[in-house]
Scaffold this active site. Structure first.
Site, short mmCIF file in Angstrom:
data_model
loop_
_atom_site.label_atom_id
_atom_site.label_comp_id
_atom_site.label_asym_id
_atom_site.label_seq_id
_atom_site.Cartn_x
_atom_site.Cartn_y
_atom_site.Cartn_z
N HIS A 103 0.95 -1.21 0.01
CA HIS A 103 -0.06 0.12 0.05
C HIS A 103 1.14 1.13 -0.01
O HIS A 103 2.05 1.19 0.38
CB HIS A 103 -0.91 -0.03 1.21
CG HIS A 103 -0.15 0.00 2.60
ND1 HIS A 103 0.30 -0.98 3.03
CD2 HIS A 103 -0.13 1.25 3.42
CE1 HIS A 103 0.86 -0.68 4.29
NE2 HIS A 103 0.88 0.71 4.49
N ASP A 105 0.57 5.02 1.72
CA ASP A 105 -0.33 5.35 2.94
C ASP A 105 -1.39 6.43 2.29
O ASP A 105 -1.14 7.41 1.75
CB ASP A 105 0.69 6.10 4.00
CG ASP A 105 1.53 5.24 4.75
OD1 ASP A 105 0.90 3.86 4.89
OD2 ASP A 105 2.50 5.30 5.28
N HIS A 270 4.75 0.11 0.13
CA HIS A 270 5.43 -0.72 1.45
C HIS A 270 4.65 -1.68 1.86
O HIS A 270 3.44 -1.53 1.84
CB HIS A 270 6.10 0.18 2.34
CG HIS A 270 5.19 1.17 3.06
ND1 HIS A 270 4.43 2.45 2.65
CD2 HIS A 270 4.45 1.00 4.31
CE1 HIS A 270 3.55 2.86 3.36
NE2 HIS A 270 3.77 1.97 4.54
N ARG A 285 5.39 6.62 13.95
CA ARG A 285 5.48 7.09 12.66
C ARG A 285 4.96 8.43 12.64
O ARG A 285 4.03 8.94 13.36
CB ARG A 285 4.46 6.39 11.73
CG ARG A 285 4.72 6.66 10.06
CD ARG A 285 3.67 5.90 9.25
NE ARG A 285 2.11 6.57 9.33
CZ ARG A 285 1.23 6.08 8.81
NH1 ARG A 285 1.35 4.85 8.14
NH2 ARG A 285 0.24 6.53 9.12
#
Length: 321
Positions: A103, A105, A270, A285
């Site tokens: 995917h 993000d 990723h 993150r």
């Protein structure tokens, strides 16, 4: 782009890790006090190599990670749906699970993030690696007929597909994760993720706002390819998605404590590999605001459902601080 052209500092070294994607940056201590030349060199390396890695950043905590992130762009809220402290979104394994599908993000909103900075906080004793794929190279290596087709296509992205959910039709997964599925924490997470529906139509080929490169904008938030039959949509998605995830177009990172990874979310996908059993894995993150994708004909992505203004500003490309 050579290592020398990426930096004016003799102590900063960009080490290429793969032909198409990935570099390690040595000789820099990350934080909010970096000079402009170093920050520019890091941003240049990010654009050139798509994902960059820093080892040995044990001094970083949430505050200093955030201070460094602000030098590269404008942090978003942690997530359009999931809450966190400040700009930090904890990426928690939930008892052995991971974001184990390819995917990009937050593509279900119109303002697709520029980049994310991911710091290792707690790691399992084995496994738990992350893969990245170069969506620019995937487009560049398309045969001309497929490239022209991709440039005509648009895809509808939605959070109706939660890439961290388990396959509830898989009896082995159900048995393995029975306790997790019944936990209050996991159920609250699922309910929160699906509390609001976002749906946005993006071009399958977007133009990178800084490099001008063309890339494939797909991944597992894609609900359908617009204006074709369901069976055709699945076939088209598979054709282009498989180009993105060819092994030679990817890099796999084995995390160590003290690591920080930054990826260009406009040029990559990723995949978090769920191969660490019931052990715990936690990373923090911070995401940076991005622009609204533009097609090769200059058409911008279109919102069908959901307002992402509380999540992120629309950040037009500009020189970093």
């Amino acid at each position: 782009m050579s290592t020398q052209s990426l930096s004016t500092r003799s102590d900063l070294e960009v080490v290429k890790l793969g032909e198409y994607i990935g570099a390690r940056i040595d000789g820099v201590k990350l934080g909010g006090d970096l000079d402009r030349e170093t920050v520019t060199a890091i941003n240049d390396a990010l654009i050139a190599h798509k994902v960059i890695f820093f080892r040995g950043q044990h001094h970083l905590d949430d505050d200093s990670q955030a201070a460094f992130a602000q030098l590269l762009g404008t942090p978003t809220a942690p997530h359009p749906l999931l809450k966190g402290e400040g700009a930090i979104l904890p990426i928690d394994s939930f008892g052995g699970t991971s974001a184990n599908s390819w995917h990009t993000d937050v593509t279900f909103v119109d303002r697709v993030p520029k980049a994310s900075l991911l710091r290792a906080v707690e790691l399992p004793s084995f496994g738990g690696t992350t893969l990245w794929a170069n969506t620019v190279t995937a487009y560049q290596e398309l045969p001309d007929p497929l490239a022209r087709l991709a440039e005509e296509l648009w895809a509808v992205h939605s959070n109706a597909f939660d890439y961290t959910q388990l396959d509830l039709t898989d009896s082995k997964q159900l048995e393995k994760y029975a306790a997790l599925l019944q936990s209050e924490e996991f159920q609250t997470y699922i309910q929160t993720f699906n509390s609001t529906t976002y749906e946005t139509q993006h071009p399958v080929v977007r133009v990178h706002p800084e490099s001008g490169e063309r890339s494939l904008l797909l991944g597992n938030f894609v609900q359908r390819i617009a204006d074709v039959k369901h069976s055709e949509s699945r076939a088209l998605f598979q054709i282009f998605q498989e180009r993105i995830t060819r092994p030679e177009n990817t890099i796999r990172w084995n995390w160590q404590l003290g690591d920080l990874a930054i990826w260009d979310n406009r040029a990559t996908q990723h995949y978090g590999v769920a191969d660490f059993g019931q052990e715990h894995r936690r990373l923090h993150r911070i995401t940076l605001a991005g622009d609204i994708p533009v097609s090769v004909r200059g058409e911008r992505s279109r919102v069908f459902q959901g307002d992402a203004s509380a999540y992120s500003v629309i950040a037009e490309p500009q020189a970093v601080a």
